[in-house]
Design a protein around this motif. Structure first.
Motif, mmCIF file in Angstrom:
data_model
loop_
_atom_site.group_PDB
_atom_site.id
_atom_site.type_symbol
_atom_site.label_atom_id
_atom_site.label_comp_id
_atom_site.label_asym_id
_atom_site.label_seq_id
_atom_site.Cartn_x
_atom_site.Cartn_y
_atom_site.Cartn_z
ATOM 1 N N GLY A 114 0.802 -1.214 0.000
ATOM 2 C CA GLY A 114 0.000 0.000 0.000
ATOM 3 C C GLY A 114 0.834 1.263 0.000
ATOM 4 N N PRO A 116 2.795 4.386 -1.058
ATOM 5 C CA PRO A 116 2.928 5.141 -2.303
ATOM 6 C C PRO A 116 4.370 5.069 -2.793
ATOM 7 C CG PRO A 116 2.667 6.626 -0.431
ATOM 8 C CD PRO A 116 2.498 5.236 0.094
ATOM 9 N N ILE A 209 4.673 12.983 -11.749
ATOM 10 C CA ILE A 209 3.827 14.040 -11.205
ATOM 11 C C ILE A 209 2.929 13.497 -10.099
ATOM 12 C CG2 ILE A 209 1.930 15.614 -11.722
ATOM 13 C CD1 ILE A 209 2.982 15.880 -14.501
ATOM 14 N N LEU A 210 2.318 12.347 -10.379
ATOM 15 C CA LEU A 210 1.271 11.854 -9.487
ATOM 16 C C LEU A 210 1.793 10.898 -8.428
ATOM 17 C CD1 LEU A 210 -1.282 11.015 -12.323
ATOM 18 C CD2 LEU A 210 -1.260 13.050 -10.896
ATOM 19 N N SER A 211 2.940 10.254 -8.683
ATOM 20 C CA SER A 211 3.412 9.099 -7.924
ATOM 21 C C SER A 211 2.382 7.967 -8.062
ATOM 22 C CB SER A 211 3.728 9.439 -6.463
ATOM 23 O OG SER A 211 2.573 9.648 -5.711
ATOM 24 N N PRO A 214 -2.283 2.990 -4.252
ATOM 25 C CA PRO A 214 -3.577 2.349 -4.433
ATOM 26 C C PRO A 214 -4.655 3.425 -4.552
ATOM 27 C CG PRO A 214 -2.453 1.514 -2.484
ATOM 28 C CD PRO A 214 -1.672 2.687 -2.952
ATOM 29 N N GLY A 215 -5.541 3.286 -5.519
ATOM 30 C CA GLY A 215 -6.599 4.280 -5.692
ATOM 31 C C GLY A 215 -6.340 5.217 -6.857
ATOM 32 N N GLU A 219 -9.014 7.363 -9.358
ATOM 33 C CA GLU A 219 -8.909 8.812 -9.428
ATOM 34 C C GLU A 219 -8.858 9.283 -10.879
ATOM 35 O OE1 GLU A 219 -5.699 11.041 -7.259
ATOM 36 O OE2 GLU A 219 -6.481 9.862 -5.595
ATOM 37 N N TYR A 250 -10.515 22.128 -14.836
ATOM 38 C CA TYR A 250 -9.952 21.619 -13.589
ATOM 39 C C TYR A 250 -9.153 22.702 -12.866
ATOM 40 C CZ TYR A 250 -7.282 18.627 -10.462
ATOM 41 O OH TYR A 250 -6.723 18.067 -9.351
ATOM 42 N N TYR A 262 -15.968 19.951 -8.285
ATOM 43 C CA TYR A 262 -16.502 18.876 -9.109
ATOM 44 C C TYR A 262 -17.684 19.328 -9.963
ATOM 45 C CZ TYR A 262 -13.378 15.601 -6.978
ATOM 46 O OH TYR A 262 -12.251 14.956 -6.576
ATOM 47 N N GLY B 43 -8.057 -0.838 -1.022
ATOM 48 C CA GLY B 43 -8.396 0.536 -1.368
ATOM 49 C C GLY B 43 -7.356 1.540 -0.916
ATOM 50 N N PRO B 44 -7.671 2.822 -1.075
ATOM 51 C CA PRO B 44 -6.686 3.885 -0.882
ATOM 52 C C PRO B 44 -6.152 4.008 0.546
ATOM 53 C CG PRO B 44 -8.714 4.749 -1.869
ATOM 54 C CD PRO B 44 -8.962 3.328 -1.564
ATOM 55 N N ALA B 46 -5.363 1.562 2.457
ATOM 56 C CA ALA B 46 -4.767 0.283 2.839
ATOM 57 C C ALA B 46 -3.384 0.427 3.473
ATOM 58 C CB ALA B 46 -4.679 -0.631 1.621
ATOM 59 N N GLN B 47 -2.616 1.419 3.024
ATOM 60 C CA GLN B 47 -1.260 1.553 3.550
ATOM 61 C C GLN B 47 -1.271 1.637 5.077
ATOM 62 O OE1 GLN B 47 0.393 5.307 3.537
ATOM 63 N NE2 GLN B 47 2.510 4.647 3.673
ATOM 64 N N LEU B 206 -10.180 15.403 -1.347
ATOM 65 C CA LEU B 206 -9.370 14.243 -0.968
ATOM 66 C C LEU B 206 -8.775 13.562 -2.200
ATOM 67 C CD1 LEU B 206 -8.514 12.722 1.487
ATOM 68 C CD2 LEU B 206 -10.628 11.423 1.418
ATOM 69 N N VAL B 207 -9.565 13.534 -3.276
ATOM 70 C CA VAL B 207 -9.096 12.937 -4.517
ATOM 71 C C VAL B 207 -8.662 14.058 -5.457
ATOM 72 C CG1 VAL B 207 -9.775 11.542 -6.480
ATOM 73 C CG2 VAL B 207 -10.685 11.015 -4.220
ATOM 74 N N THR B 208 -7.396 14.395 -5.413
ATOM 75 C CA THR B 208 -6.886 15.479 -6.249
ATOM 76 C C THR B 208 -5.626 15.017 -6.944
ATOM 77 O OG1 THR B 208 -7.718 17.176 -4.744
ATOM 78 C CG2 THR B 208 -5.985 17.846 -6.238
ATOM 79 N N PRO B 209 -5.687 14.722 -8.245
ATOM 80 C CA PRO B 209 -4.470 14.254 -8.902
ATOM 81 C C PRO B 209 -3.426 15.367 -9.043
ATOM 82 C CG PRO B 209 -6.332 14.262 -10.439
ATOM 83 C CD PRO B 209 -6.860 14.698 -9.119
ATOM 84 N N SER B 231 -1.611 8.891 0.617
ATOM 85 C CA SER B 231 -0.517 9.072 -0.335
ATOM 86 C C SER B 231 -0.438 10.527 -0.805
ATOM 87 C CB SER B 231 -0.720 8.157 -1.536
ATOM 88 O OG SER B 231 -2.022 8.350 -2.067
ATOM 89 N N LEU B 234 2.876 12.785 -0.418
ATOM 90 C CA LEU B 234 3.958 12.482 -1.353
ATOM 91 C C LEU B 234 3.760 13.253 -2.660
ATOM 92 C CD1 LEU B 234 6.371 10.579 -1.859
ATOM 93 C CD2 LEU B 234 4.756 8.973 -2.835
ATOM 94 N N LYS B 235 2.523 13.137 -3.178
ATOM 95 C CA LYS B 235 2.169 13.800 -4.426
ATOM 96 C C LYS B 235 2.306 15.311 -4.258
ATOM 97 C CE LYS B 235 -2.088 12.957 -5.315
ATOM 98 N NZ LYS B 235 -3.319 12.246 -5.637
ATOM 99 N N LYS B 238 6.026 16.561 -4.014
ATOM 100 C CA LYS B 238 6.713 16.448 -5.304
ATOM 101 C C LYS B 238 6.299 17.611 -6.205
ATOM 102 C CE LYS B 238 9.169 13.628 -8.108
ATOM 103 N NZ LYS B 238 8.953 14.170 -9.391
ATOM 104 N N LEU B 260 6.401 6.752 5.938
ATOM 105 C CA LEU B 260 6.202 7.277 4.594
ATOM 106 C C LEU B 260 7.518 7.798 4.008
ATOM 107 C CD1 LEU B 260 3.837 7.847 2.560
ATOM 108 C CD2 LEU B 260 3.713 10.141 3.519
ATOM 109 N N LYS B 262 10.314 6.564 3.336
ATOM 110 C CA LYS B 262 11.015 5.790 2.314
ATOM 111 C C LYS B 262 10.440 6.049 0.930
ATOM 112 C CE LYS B 262 8.570 1.355 2.484
ATOM 113 N NZ LYS B 262 7.515 1.636 3.464
ATOM 114 N N SER B 263 9.219 6.583 0.870
ATOM 115 C CA SER B 263 8.618 6.903 -0.421
ATOM 116 C C SER B 263 9.022 8.281 -0.926
ATOM 117 C CB SER B 263 7.087 6.846 -0.316
ATOM 118 O OG SER B 263 6.652 5.579 0.107
#
Lengths: 286, 410
Positions: A114, A116, A209-211, A214-215, A219, A250, A262, B43-44, B46-47, B206-209, B231, B234-235, B238, B260, B262-263
């Motif tokens: 899990g 990232p 960019i995104l790494s 899971p999930g 997304e 976006y 959204y 799922g997200p 899980a980590q 929460l879900v933001t790429p 996660s 991390l995103k 970066k 985290l 190590k990521s």
């Protein structure tokens, strides 16, 4: 003022990534009429494969190509052994591809845990490029360029080659295409693999960019759907324009109406569906 | 589904096998103590969920699956990270498996979904889930939290930012859900009371790429404070670095979590975070935890695994006080809340009358040591309560921390 310029450039670069993601979906949906909900998983798998390849010493671009190929092979297996049996049954296709996406997510969790995982930005594209007195991440600018090159290459493939002509024939009238000696089922496998490859490749390209985590699949999938519905299925130009439109919606949407992020993203899609169901550049259904 | 059942049977099996090989303890009772672990393995989320399970198993292995002379059976349930799943699994644990206590769940909204049911069933819950009001305005008498409330991590960080780092103006960015809201609100109250000013609060979904629309709005401040989880940190970091931004970054507990690191790459260098647990806390119990985690899982412990390990110690101390008995729930929960430990991986702590921890919090800075990133503790705040230095009565008359409270000063 500079905020608007930054947002505009970000919109274009994010749009580039979205094009790479959604071109494959559009290709598969437009040509084979398969609403492939595993597309997000292809994207995530590509990125995960790349992390393993890079850890084994591949360079980033080689990992992107090979990662994409592995995903294409996986896509080919799905098409050949599962989806082909469900030709024309759209509800079954939706459910099966959705189920597959859950299975892929579970397997990824088992294999890559899990945690990232980050993908390093490829050497040479790190840092920022200054433009108009502002700094922009070089790598993102490169993605827009890759997207445009891919758009041109795909257009040339479909519109200017014999393979493209055969694909178009197979789509328009499969029965007649068979009569003239085109092996439509093999063509469809090729198209599906190509779509999967594009998604896998996009996953690797998006990785820095995104790494990867899971999930990620869930997304990215809705974004691909919005792009394709907005632009029109089966139209590469539609995907390209749709990607950049979504990129703008976006970025500006989240910056200007953060509470409605959204709504800003999905409302235009709803309007397009109501007013012009085939999408901005799609052909009306035959 | 079968995979989960197999795993559960497997775990119960290993627990029994481990217990069977031991000499029979003198105080042993016929029935083992049953601990139900509500965690997330798909799922997200899980980590964190997997690490919770690892921390729990590590603790039980350290005690040979025996607490206060009684054998322990661990039953692991995967909630799927959603409230409905959590409710179902809780009912299974309580009604079918007859557990004596529950460890978990992971997330605040999962906890809120089961709190009423669990209180009615008089089921003791030991959780990391940080929802403020669980130990404030809507207390559950059977609840114990040995980690901290959302804001409890951020109060000391705000104090450090204002008093030691002398920051005057900051922008906060956090996930747009209760945990993010509560963290940033806690930061804002303490930071502004110390003379600082939060000039803007940004809430990416929460879900933001892609965080660039938010990053583009950062300017004119001394630092940014981020409260991302999962996660997302991390995103975010970066993209923050790629955008060429160089302001100092302050972070909540999950964002700077040891597990985290190590990521992360160099983008995390210099990030200052606050947590109830820190890897470099130099005590034998923490050394043993770290060595055990690395040996068993190749992972250093972070918030989730250390948190569950500490939970195990709390359960152990309470069981010792009741002579291993759990049948009298009132007596057992009383013993849980009276637990006062000195040698734990997170340092000394006890509970307040709401069942929430009063203990040390650590301000850490992310640094590079060799080829690894590590958090170096730069300041420890001992005896931090969920009310910080505020008067409890006053604190509880204020609205609960939220997206819009405290409001921005314009």
């Amino acid at each position: 003022m500079s905020l608007w310029v930054v947002l505009a450039v970000n919109s274009i670069t994010f749009g580039g990534l979205l094009f790479l993601l959604s071109a494959g979906f559009s290709l598969i949906f437009g040509l084979m009429k398969i609403p492939n909900l595993t597309h997000g998983s292809f994207f995530m798998l590509g990125a995960y494969f790349a992390t393993s390849l890079i850890a084994r010493g591949f360079n980033f671009w080689a990992a992107a190509l090979v990662g994409g190929l592995l995903v294409a092979a996986f896509g080919g297996v799905i098409e050949r052994f599962i989806l082909r049996r469900l030709a024309g049954a759209e509800l079954a296709q939706v459910l099966v591809t959705l189920g597959l996406s859950f299975m892929v997510a579970d397997v990824c969790l088992m294999v890559w845990t899990g945690d990232p995982i980050r993908i390093d930005t490829p050497a040479g594209l790190r840092g920022a490029t200054s433009m108009l007195g502002l700094g922009f991440p070089t790598y993102r600018l490169a993605i827009s360029l890759i997207a445009v090159v891919f758009a041109a290459a795909l257009w040339a493939l479909l519109d200017r080659t014999r393979l493209g002509a055969m694909i178009r024939a197979g789509v328009d009238d499969p029965a007649m295409a068979r009569v003239v000696g085109i092996r439509v089922s093999r063509l469809f496998t090729i198209v599906f693999c190509l779509g999967a490859w594009l998604a896998g490749f996009a996953g690797v390209i998006g990785g820095p960019i995104l790494s990867v985590y899971p999930g990620l699949d869930q997304e990215m999938l809705p974004l691909a759907l919005v792009v394709v519905i907005l632009g029109g299925s089966g139209s590469l130009l539609g995907s390209l324009v749709g990607s950049f439109v979504v990129g703008f919606l976006y970025n500006f949407g989240q910056a200007m109406f953060p509470e409605l992020a959204y709504v800003v993203l999905f409302l235009p899609m709803l309007i397009v569906l109501v007013v012009r169901p085939q999408g901005l550049f799609g052909r009306p259904a035959l | 589904m079968t995979a989960k059942l197999d795993r559960r049977t497997f775990l119960a099996g290993t627990a029994l096998a481990a217990a069977a090989t031991l000499p029979r303890p003198a105080r042993a009772q016929a029935k083992p103590v049953r601990i139900g672990l509500l965690t997330v393995k798909t799922g997200p989320l899980a980590q964190g969920g997997i690490q919770m399970e690892q921390g729990t198993i590590r603790f039980l292995k350290d005690r040979n699956y025996t607490l206060a002379g009684r054998k322990v059976e661990l039953i692991v349930a995967d909630t799927g990270g959603n409230p409905a799943g959590t409710k179902t699994k809780t009912q299974e644990l309580v009604e079918r498996d007859n557990v004596d206590m529950i460890f978990g769940p992971l997330a605040a909204f999962e906890l809120l979904a089961i709190t009423d049911y669990a209180a009615a069933a008089k089921m003791p819950i030991l959780s990391l889930a940080a929802a403020e009001d669980m130990t404030q305005r809507r207390p559950n008498p059977y609840f114990v939290r040995a980690s901290g409330t959302s804001a409890q991590y951020l109060h000391p960080l705000a104090d450090y930012a204002a008093k030691e780092l002398k920051f005057k103006r900051v922008i906060t960015l956090a996930d747009d859900f209760a945990f993010g809201h509560e963290q940033m609100a806690g930061f804002q109250r303490v930071f502004e009371d110390a003379g600082g000013r939060v000039v803007k609060k940004l809430w990416p979904p929460l879900v933001t790429p892609d965080y660039t629309p938010y990053l583009a709005q950062i300017s004119g401040v001394d630092a940014i404070v981020q409260g991302f989880a999962g996660s997302n940190p991390l995103k975010f970091m970066k993209q923050y670095k790629d955008q060429g931004l160089k302001l100092p970054v302050l972070a909540g507990a999950p964002a700077g979590d040891d597990a985290l690191l190590k990521s992360f790459g160099d983008e995390a260098l210099g990030m200052i975070s606050s947590n109830f647990y820190t890897n470099d806390f130099d005590t034998p119990s923490n050394k043993r935890l770290i060595d055990g985690m690395v040996r068993d899982y190749g992972n250093i412990p972070g918030t989730y695994s250390a948190g569950l390990y500490v939970n195990g110690m709390v359960a152990e101390a309470a069981l010792e006080k009741t002579g291993g008995k759990t049948d009298d729930r009132e007596a057992f929960i009383k013993a849980l809340r009276a637990v006062k430990l000195t040698d734990t991986p997170r340092g000394p702590f006890h509970f307040d009358h709401f069942g929430n921890v009063v203990g040390s919090f650590y301000i850490r800075k992310c640094e590079r040591k060799g080829d690894k990133l590590v958090n170096t503790t730069i300041k420890a705040y001992p005896n931090v309560s969920q009310f910080w230095t505020y008067d409890e009565k006053w604190f509880l008359t204020q609205p609960v921390y939220s997206r819009d409270y405290p409001p921005l000063k314009s």
